[in-house]
Design a protein around this motif. Structure first.
Motif, PDB file in Angstrom:
ATOM      1  N   TYR A 122       0.840  -1.197   0.000  1.00  0.00           N
ATOM      2  CA  TYR A 122       0.000   0.000   0.000  1.00  0.00           C
ATOM      3  C   TYR A 122       0.881   1.255   0.000  1.00  0.00           C
ATOM      4  O   TYR A 122       0.631   2.209  -0.748  1.00  0.00           O
ATOM      5  CB  TYR A 122      -0.928   0.005   1.211  1.00  0.00           C
ATOM      6  N   ALA A 123       1.923   1.229   0.833  1.00  0.00           N
ATOM      7  CA  ALA A 123       2.828   2.379   0.912  1.00  0.00           C
ATOM      8  C   ALA A 123       3.550   2.603  -0.406  1.00  0.00           C
ATOM      9  O   ALA A 123       3.687   3.744  -0.866  1.00  0.00           O
ATOM     10  CB  ALA A 123       3.839   2.163   2.043  1.00  0.00           C
ATOM     11  N   TYR A 124       4.004   1.525  -1.040  1.00  0.00           N
ATOM     12  CA  TYR A 124       4.728   1.651  -2.298  1.00  0.00           C
ATOM     13  C   TYR A 124       3.826   2.177  -3.405  1.00  0.00           C
ATOM     14  O   TYR A 124       4.233   3.021  -4.210  1.00  0.00           O
ATOM     15  CB  TYR A 124       5.335   0.306  -2.702  1.00  0.00           C
ATOM     16  N   THR A 125       2.593   1.673  -3.474  1.00  0.00           N
ATOM     17  CA  THR A 125       1.675   2.127  -4.523  1.00  0.00           C
ATOM     18  C   THR A 125       1.349   3.604  -4.365  1.00  0.00           C
ATOM     19  O   THR A 125       1.385   4.374  -5.332  1.00  0.00           O
ATOM     20  CB  THR A 125       0.379   1.296  -4.501  1.00  0.00           C
ATOM     21  N   SER A 126       1.027   4.015  -3.146  1.00  0.00           N
ATOM     22  CA  SER A 126       0.710   5.423  -2.883  1.00  0.00           C
ATOM     23  C   SER A 126       1.898   6.318  -3.201  1.00  0.00           C
ATOM     24  O   SER A 126       1.757   7.388  -3.816  1.00  0.00           O
ATOM     25  CB  SER A 126       0.301   5.601  -1.409  1.00  0.00           C
ATOM     26  N   TYR A 127       3.078   5.870  -2.798  1.00  0.00           N
ATOM     27  CA  TYR A 127       4.288   6.665  -2.990  1.00  0.00           C
ATOM     28  C   TYR A 127       4.582   6.892  -4.471  1.00  0.00           C
ATOM     29  O   TYR A 127       4.755   8.031  -4.916  1.00  0.00           O
ATOM     30  CB  TYR A 127       5.471   5.956  -2.319  1.00  0.00           C
ATOM     31  N   TYR A 128       4.639   5.802  -5.243  1.00  0.00           N
ATOM     32  CA  TYR A 128       5.022   5.956  -6.649  1.00  0.00           C
ATOM     33  C   TYR A 128       3.935   6.654  -7.468  1.00  0.00           C
ATOM     34  O   TYR A 128       4.235   7.313  -8.468  1.00  0.00           O
ATOM     35  CB  TYR A 128       5.397   4.608  -7.257  1.00  0.00           C
ATOM     36  N   GLU A 129       2.693   6.529  -7.057  1.00  0.00           N
ATOM     37  CA  GLU A 129       1.643   7.285  -7.740  1.00  0.00           C
ATOM     38  C   GLU A 129       1.841   8.780  -7.507  1.00  0.00           C
ATOM     39  O   GLU A 129       1.747   9.586  -8.445  1.00  0.00           O
ATOM     40  CB  GLU A 129       0.265   6.845  -7.251  1.00  0.00           C
ATOM     41  N   ASP A 130       2.128   9.165  -6.268  1.00  0.00           N
ATOM     42  CA  ASP A 130       2.365  10.581  -5.974  1.00  0.00           C
ATOM     43  C   ASP A 130       3.605  11.107  -6.688  1.00  0.00           C
ATOM     44  O   ASP A 130       3.600  12.203  -7.251  1.00  0.00           O
ATOM     45  CB  ASP A 130       2.521  10.786  -4.457  1.00  0.00           C
ATOM     46  N   VAL A 131       4.677  10.314  -6.655  1.00  0.00           N
ATOM     47  CA  VAL A 131       5.920  10.737  -7.316  1.00  0.00           C
ATOM     48  C   VAL A 131       5.699  10.886  -8.818  1.00  0.00           C
ATOM     49  O   VAL A 131       6.219  11.820  -9.445  1.00  0.00           O
ATOM     50  CB  VAL A 131       7.045   9.730  -7.014  1.00  0.00           C
ATOM     51  N   ALA A 132       4.912   9.989  -9.403  1.00  0.00           N
ATOM     52  CA  ALA A 132       4.614  10.087 -10.832  1.00  0.00           C
ATOM     53  C   ALA A 132       3.841  11.366 -11.138  1.00  0.00           C
ATOM     54  O   ALA A 132       4.084  12.023 -12.163  1.00  0.00           O
ATOM     55  CB  ALA A 132       3.821   8.869 -11.296  1.00  0.00           C
ATOM     56  N   HIS A 133       2.915  11.740 -10.266  1.00  0.00           N
ATOM     57  CA  HIS A 133       2.165  12.985 -10.467  1.00  0.00           C
ATOM     58  C   HIS A 133       3.109  14.190 -10.428  1.00  0.00           C
ATOM     59  O   HIS A 133       2.936  15.145 -11.199  1.00  0.00           O
ATOM     60  CB  HIS A 133       1.079  13.138  -9.405  1.00  0.00           C
ATOM     61  N   VAL A 134       4.104  14.160  -9.548  1.00  0.00           N
ATOM     62  CA  VAL A 134       5.079  15.253  -9.500  1.00  0.00           C
ATOM     63  C   VAL A 134       5.920  15.263 -10.777  1.00  0.00           C
ATOM     64  O   VAL A 134       6.121  16.310 -11.407  1.00  0.00           O
ATOM     65  CB  VAL A 134       5.989  15.116  -8.262  1.00  0.00           C
ATOM     66  N   HIS A 135       6.398  14.090 -11.165  1.00  0.00           N
ATOM     67  CA  HIS A 135       7.258  13.969 -12.345  1.00  0.00           C
ATOM     68  C   HIS A 135       6.562  14.479 -13.609  1.00  0.00           C
ATOM     69  O   HIS A 135       7.066  15.365 -14.310  1.00  0.00           O
ATOM     70  CB  HIS A 135       7.652  12.499 -12.519  1.00  0.00           C
ATOM     71  N   PHE A 136       5.385  13.907 -13.892  1.00  0.00           N
ATOM     72  CA  PHE A 136       4.693  14.287 -15.126  1.00  0.00           C
ATOM     73  C   PHE A 136       3.986  15.631 -14.988  1.00  0.00           C
ATOM     74  O   PHE A 136       3.740  16.311 -15.989  1.00  0.00           O
ATOM     75  CB  PHE A 136       3.721  13.179 -15.537  1.00  0.00           C
ATOM     76  N   GLY A 137       3.654  16.012 -13.761  1.00  0.00           N
ATOM     77  CA  GLY A 137       3.085  17.340 -13.545  1.00  0.00           C
ATOM     78  C   GLY A 137       4.067  18.436 -13.921  1.00  0.00           C
ATOM     79  O   GLY A 137       3.694  19.450 -14.526  1.00  0.00           O
ATOM     80  N   LEU A 138       5.334  18.237 -13.570  1.00  0.00           N
ATOM     81  CA  LEU A 138       6.370  19.201 -13.951  1.00  0.00           C
ATOM     82  C   LEU A 138       6.550  19.251 -15.466  1.00  0.00           C
ATOM     83  O   LEU A 138       6.692  20.330 -16.045  1.00  0.00           O
ATOM     84  CB  LEU A 138       7.697  18.833 -13.293  1.00  0.00           C
ATOM     85  N   ARG A 139       6.549  18.077 -16.099  1.00  0.00           N
ATOM     86  CA  ARG A 139       6.697  18.036 -17.556  1.00  0.00           C
ATOM     87  C   ARG A 139       5.555  18.798 -18.242  1.00  0.00           C
ATOM     88  O   ARG A 139       5.774  19.566 -19.168  1.00  0.00           O
ATOM     89  CB  ARG A 139       6.697  16.586 -18.050  1.00  0.00           C
ATOM     90  N   LYS A 140       4.334  18.549 -17.757  1.00  0.00           N
ATOM     91  CA  LYS A 140       3.161  19.193 -18.358  1.00  0.00           C
ATOM     92  C   LYS A 140       3.168  20.698 -18.096  1.00  0.00           C
ATOM     93  O   LYS A 140       2.823  21.498 -18.981  1.00  0.00           O
ATOM     94  CB  LYS A 140       1.888  18.568 -17.765  1.00  0.00           C
ATOM     95  N   LEU A 141       3.555  21.095 -16.891  1.00  0.00           N
ATOM     96  CA  LEU A 141       3.607  22.516 -16.555  1.00  0.00           C
ATOM     97  C   LEU A 141       4.616  23.244 -17.438  1.00  0.00           C
ATOM     98  O   LEU A 141       4.368  24.371 -17.881  1.00  0.00           O
ATOM     99  CB  LEU A 141       3.964  22.698 -15.081  1.00  0.00           C
ATOM    100  N   ALA A 142       5.749  22.611 -17.695  1.00  0.00           N
ATOM    101  CA  ALA A 142       6.761  23.226 -18.554  1.00  0.00           C
ATOM    102  C   ALA A 142       6.214  23.487 -19.947  1.00  0.00           C
ATOM    103  O   ALA A 142       6.506  24.526 -20.561  1.00  0.00           O
ATOM    104  CB  ALA A 142       7.989  22.313 -18.634  1.00  0.00           C
ATOM    105  N   ILE A 143       5.368  22.560 -20.436  1.00  0.00           N
ATOM    106  CA  ILE A 143       4.777  22.715 -21.774  1.00  0.00           C
ATOM    107  C   ILE A 143       3.674  23.768 -21.758  1.00  0.00           C
ATOM    108  O   ILE A 143       3.656  24.688 -22.579  1.00  0.00           O
ATOM    109  CB  ILE A 143       4.213  21.365 -22.256  1.00  0.00           C
ATOM    110  N   ASP A 144       2.742  23.637 -20.813  1.00  0.00           N
ATOM    111  CA  ASP A 144       1.571  24.510 -20.788  1.00  0.00           C
ATOM    112  C   ASP A 144       1.919  25.960 -20.474  1.00  0.00           C
ATOM    113  O   ASP A 144       1.336  26.890 -21.033  1.00  0.00           O
ATOM    114  CB  ASP A 144       0.551  24.006 -19.756  1.00  0.00           C
ATOM    115  N   ALA A 145       2.863  26.145 -19.545  1.00  0.00           N
ATOM    116  CA  ALA A 145       3.220  27.503 -19.137  1.00  0.00           C
ATOM    117  C   ALA A 145       4.400  28.056 -19.932  1.00  0.00           C
ATOM    118  O   ALA A 145       4.782  29.210 -19.755  1.00  0.00           O
ATOM    119  CB  ALA A 145       3.555  27.534 -17.642  1.00  0.00           C
ATOM    120  N   ASP A 146       4.975  27.208 -20.800  1.00  0.00           N
ATOM    121  CA  ASP A 146       6.134  27.613 -21.595  1.00  0.00           C
ATOM    122  C   ASP A 146       7.258  28.123 -20.690  1.00  0.00           C
ATOM    123  O   ASP A 146       7.850  29.184 -20.921  1.00  0.00           O
ATOM    124  CB  ASP A 146       5.732  28.687 -22.606  1.00  0.00           C
ATOM    125  N   VAL A 147       7.523  27.325 -19.645  1.00  0.00           N
ATOM    126  CA  VAL A 147       8.598  27.636 -18.707  1.00  0.00           C
ATOM    127  C   VAL A 147       9.653  26.539 -18.842  1.00  0.00           C
ATOM    128  O   VAL A 147       9.310  25.358 -18.856  1.00  0.00           O
ATOM    129  CB  VAL A 147       8.070  27.663 -17.252  1.00  0.00           C
TER     130      VAL A 147
END
Length: 255
Positions: free
Chosen positions: A210-235
């Motif tokens: 349970y801890a591993y699933t929650s952790y890697y899901e959150d980390v993935a949201h940070v990882h791909f969230g940054l990628r998407k933000l860089a594209i959308d905000a052109d930063v």
């Protein structure tokens, strides 16, 4: 940190990075509960494993991760992405089964859980608008495993996995796997040791997964969230990394 005045203003970049930093800080919360349950520390867990297993952990991790990536990606054709709670239920049940028989069943369960974790990470990439068939997105899914793991007590001190970029080539996937294998071997070794705790068995296995699933899901949201933000905000992604590191109060370490 002052945001460059030339950046687009239609997206609140500061608020978006704030949200990602909060998510990253909270990612390992369940790991503390697991360590309390099994009565140990992250650093001492690997010492509980038999020496032959510790010695071969990295090679086994490389083999399992390569197979898991293929299985996770190919499963998309027959099984749709599941809701977060369903993924947690599935991995928790597998962890209970893996822990019930001690180390032998935990070893047998490890590749299955690794496959499901990769599938969860791919699902997060899709939520952020990325194509799971794209080679670079598959590399990023593997790269998420370079995070420190939920039992490390790391609240984001090592942000290097977010900034690392691998050159694309015919052997790039194996390059990524081999690059993160030493770190992931430690993370998965901690998982095995936690599941093999005498008496607790299935309970420790369920809590660990349970801890591993929650952790890697959150980390993935940070990882791909940054990628998407860089594209959308052109930063520039590097600029977002600096902002995230400052909000975490940590340096950006290279992997």
């Amino acid at each position: 940190m002052q945001i460059d005045s030339t950046l687009p203003t239609h997206i609140d970049v500061e608020a978006a990075v704030d949200a990602l930093a909060r998510r990253y800080k909270g990612a390992g919360g369940m790991g503390i509960s697991v360590l309390n349950l099994i009565g140990g520390t992250a650093d001492s867990l690997l010492d509980r494993l038999p020496e032959p297993i510790r010695r071969n952990l990295e090679a086994a991790t490389v083999a399992a991760l390569g197979q898991a990536m293929k299985a996770a990606h190919s499963s998309r054709a027959v099984v749709p992405d599941q809701k977060s709670w369903l993924n947690q239920v599935a991995t928790t049940a597998m962890g209970a089964a893996g822990g019930a028989g001690g180390l032998p069943t935990a070893l047998a369960e490890l590749p299955v859980t690794t496959t499901l974790l990769l599938r969860v990470i791919e699902g997060v990439a899709v939520k952020h608008g990325f194509d799971p068939d794209a080679e670079n997105v598959q590399f990023d899914c593997i790269q998420v495993f370079a995070a420190a793991g939920p039992l490390s007590g790391d609240d984001g001190a090592d942000l290097g996995f977010l900034s690392a970029r691998m050159a694309l080539s015919g052997k790039a996937m194996q390059a990524v796997i081999h690059k993160i294998a030493p770190r992931l071997a430690v993370v998965m070794g901690q998982k095995l040791a936690a599941q093999a705790v005498p008496v607790l068995g299935a309970v420790a296995g369920a809590a660990t997964n349970y801890a591993y699933t929650s952790y890697y899901e959150d980390v993935a949201h940070v990882h791909f969230g940054l990628r998407k933000l860089a594209i959308d905000a052109d930063v520039p992604h590097d600029q977002l990394m600096v902002m995230l590191a400052e909000k975490m109060g940590k340096p950006v370490l290279k992997v």
